[in-house]
Write an enzyme that holds these catalytic residues in place. Structure first.
Site, PDB file in Angstrom:
ATOM      1  N   LYS A  51       0.902  -1.307  -0.009  1.00  4.97           N
ATOM      2  CA  LYS A  51       0.161   0.025   0.117  1.00  4.97           C
ATOM      3  C   LYS A  51       0.820   1.325  -0.041  1.00  4.97           C
ATOM      4  CE  LYS A  51      -0.562   0.802   5.027  1.00  4.97           C
ATOM      5  NZ  LYS A  51      -1.802   0.693   5.997  1.00  4.97           N
ATOM      6  N   ASP A  52       1.909   0.980   0.369  1.00  2.00           N
ATOM      7  CA  ASP A  52       3.041   2.340   0.244  1.00  2.00           C
ATOM      8  C   ASP A  52       3.526   2.594  -0.981  1.00  2.00           C
ATOM      9  OD1 ASP A  52       2.624   2.622   2.933  1.00  2.00           O
ATOM     10  OD2 ASP A  52       4.487   1.724   3.634  1.00  2.00           O
ATOM     11  N   ARG A 112      -7.882   8.308   5.852  1.00  4.80           N
ATOM     12  CA  ARG A 112      -8.925   7.458   5.712  1.00  4.80           C
ATOM     13  C   ARG A 112      -9.557   7.054   6.874  1.00  4.80           C
ATOM     14  NH1 ARG A 112      -8.804   2.267   6.426  1.00  4.80           N
ATOM     15  NH2 ARG A 112      -6.443   2.344   6.751  1.00  4.80           N
ATOM     16  N   ARG A 113      -8.706   6.607   7.734  1.00  4.95           N
ATOM     17  CA  ARG A 113      -9.332   6.099   9.224  1.00  4.95           C
ATOM     18  C   ARG A 113     -10.159   7.186   9.856  1.00  4.95           C
ATOM     19  NH1 ARG A 113      -3.994   3.412  10.189  1.00  4.95           N
ATOM     20  NH2 ARG A 113      -4.099   1.365   9.103  1.00  4.95           N
ATOM     21  N   ARG A 127       1.481   9.822  15.414  1.00  7.67           N
ATOM     22  CA  ARG A 127       3.032   9.271  14.617  1.00  7.67           C
ATOM     23  C   ARG A 127       3.581   8.659  15.617  1.00  7.67           C
ATOM     24  NH1 ARG A 127       7.085  11.487  11.392  1.00  7.67           N
ATOM     25  NH2 ARG A 127       8.374   9.320  11.225  1.00  7.67           N
ATOM     26  N   GLY A 128       4.609   7.613  14.981  1.00  2.00           N
ATOM     27  CA  GLY A 128       5.229   6.713  15.855  1.00  2.00           C
ATOM     28  C   GLY A 128       5.218   5.490  15.138  1.00  2.00           C
ATOM     29  N   ARG A 146       2.740   3.795  19.437  1.00  2.00           N
ATOM     30  CA  ARG A 146       1.307   3.986  19.218  1.00  2.00           C
ATOM     31  C   ARG A 146       0.513   3.147  20.459  1.00  2.00           C
ATOM     32  NH1 ARG A 146      -0.213   4.446  12.965  1.00  2.00           N
ATOM     33  NH2 ARG A 146       1.548   5.575  12.491  1.00  2.00           N
ATOM     34  N   CYS A 201      -1.755   7.345  -1.695  1.00  2.35           N
ATOM     35  CA  CYS A 201      -1.887   6.284  -0.673  1.00  2.35           C
ATOM     36  C   CYS A 201      -2.332   6.844   0.760  1.00  2.35           C
ATOM     37  CB  CYS A 201      -0.644   5.403  -0.395  1.00  2.35           C
ATOM     38  SG  CYS A 201       0.896   6.271   0.265  1.00  2.35           S
TER      39      CYS A 201
END
Length: 350
Positions: free
Chosen positions: A91-92, A139-140, A157-158, A163, A250
């Site tokens: 996906k990246d 998206r989320r 971030r992280g 997280r 993406c």
């Protein structure tokens, strides 16, 4: 940029092993390690080559630095001949093809769903209004807001450990990450709910790996083809074709999930069909467009493009251009990663 080799040539071997390029995070190493192990099981010699880039040390959000900075670093080494294989989170990768390379294998996909990791074992519907939920993906964030649960969705971030720690330490009530990433680093015990597609459609190609090599390396392509999973390839091809037709990157608020399912034809015979669902959302969650299509797996790309055009006819382009009014594009919530080895923006994309 520096490179570090992991593993060694088998004693007595007369040929150097295939060099598999990867970034140095736990997740990236685990993903590349599955490819190495599969090659070894097939009788090939293979080793990991860790590629460290300046981007790994950046504290900026992925949306600012661009996920492509990490995939391009692997590709640069592949083009230069420093490695033979690059393993990416599919996906990246940019949707535009690069003629220098070929995706020789897409191994069987991990569960592509998103996962909730919440305090006190809560599921999404049990989180109180105002609960702070962290995510790195527009998206989320868009789909969470569209559920109308009154959650305070904050950018994050992280790497995955960072997280999860934000929930454990009480800084956030929950985070949403890719279930596949947690599965690969053996942390599914942290998941309090796997989010079904009706709640949240995953990112195109989420949970899939892209095993890439130089397009002129016919011998290696033939070897890697043995790692390919036809159903996963069809699914990913449909999802990525949709993304490309929408001309979205993406990190856009677009979800897509394709699955090869059994069906009956007009004569009652069991046949495979490709079912593709997709959504496009306003970042502020004010609207979500949904559509679906079913067709032959051999027509995966055509199905993806057709469904994208349907979303565009429904107004997806205008919806995707909607700007949030709640500060959701602000600097991501972050904490120093210096206590963790190889902080990973690849993991950030999970």
């Amino acid at each position: 940029m520096t490179m570090v080799q992991e593993g060694s040539v088998t004693a007595g071997s007369t040929r150097a092993p295939w060099r598999i390029g990867t970034r140095g995070s736990l997740l990236a190493l685990t993903q590349a390690g599955t490819v190495r192990d599969a090659l070894i099981a097939a009788g090939q010699l293979a080793e990991l080559v860790v590629i460290k880039t300046a981007g790994d040390l950046s504290a900026d959000p992925v949306q600012k630095i661009g996920v492509g900075v990490f995939t391009s670093a692997l590709r640069d080494e592949l083009a230069a001949g420093a490695i033979d294989i690059a393993v990416h989170s599919y996906k990246d990768l940019p949707t535009a093809q690069d003629s220098r390379f070929t995706i020789a294998a897409i191994p069987p996909r991990e569960d592509p769903r998103d996962a909730l990791v919440a305090r006190d074992g809560l599921v999404l519907g049990e989180l109180p209004a105002g609960a702070k939920v962290g995510t790195s993906a527009p998206r989320r964030a868009a789909q969470l807001r569209a559920l109308g649960l009154g959650l305070d969705v904050v950018p994050l971030r992280g790497n995955l450990d960072t997280r999860l720690r934000k929930v454990i330490e009480g800084e956030l009530d929950a985070v949403v990450v890719a279930r596949a990433g947690l599965a690969r680093i053996d942390r599914l015990d942290a998941v309090t709910e796997a989010l079904e597609p009706v709640q949240m459609l995953s990112a195109p190609a989420q949970g899939a790996l892209a095993v890439e090599c130089r397009s002129d390396d016919d011998a290696l392509i033939e070897i890697l083809t043995g790692l390919d999973d036809a159903a996963t390839r069809s699914s990913v091809l449909a999802e990525r074709a949709l993304l490309a037709e929408l001309e979205a990157g993406c990190t856009a608020p677009i979800g897509a999930l394709a699955e090869v399912v059994e069906s009956l034809d007009d004569e009652g015979r069991i046949v495979d069909e490709l079912s593709l669902r997709a959504c496009a959302a306003a970042v502020d969650g004010s609207d979500v467009l949904r559509a679906s299509v079913v067709g032959a797996p051999t027509k995966a790309a055509e199905l993806g493009r057709a469904l994208a055009r349907e979303l565009l006819d429904m107004g997806a382009r205008e919806l995707l251009a909607t700007e949030p009014d709640d500060g959701s594009r602000a600097q991501a919530v972050s904490s120093p990663d210096t206590d963790l080895p190889n902080p990973s923006p690849m993991e950030n994309s999970q």
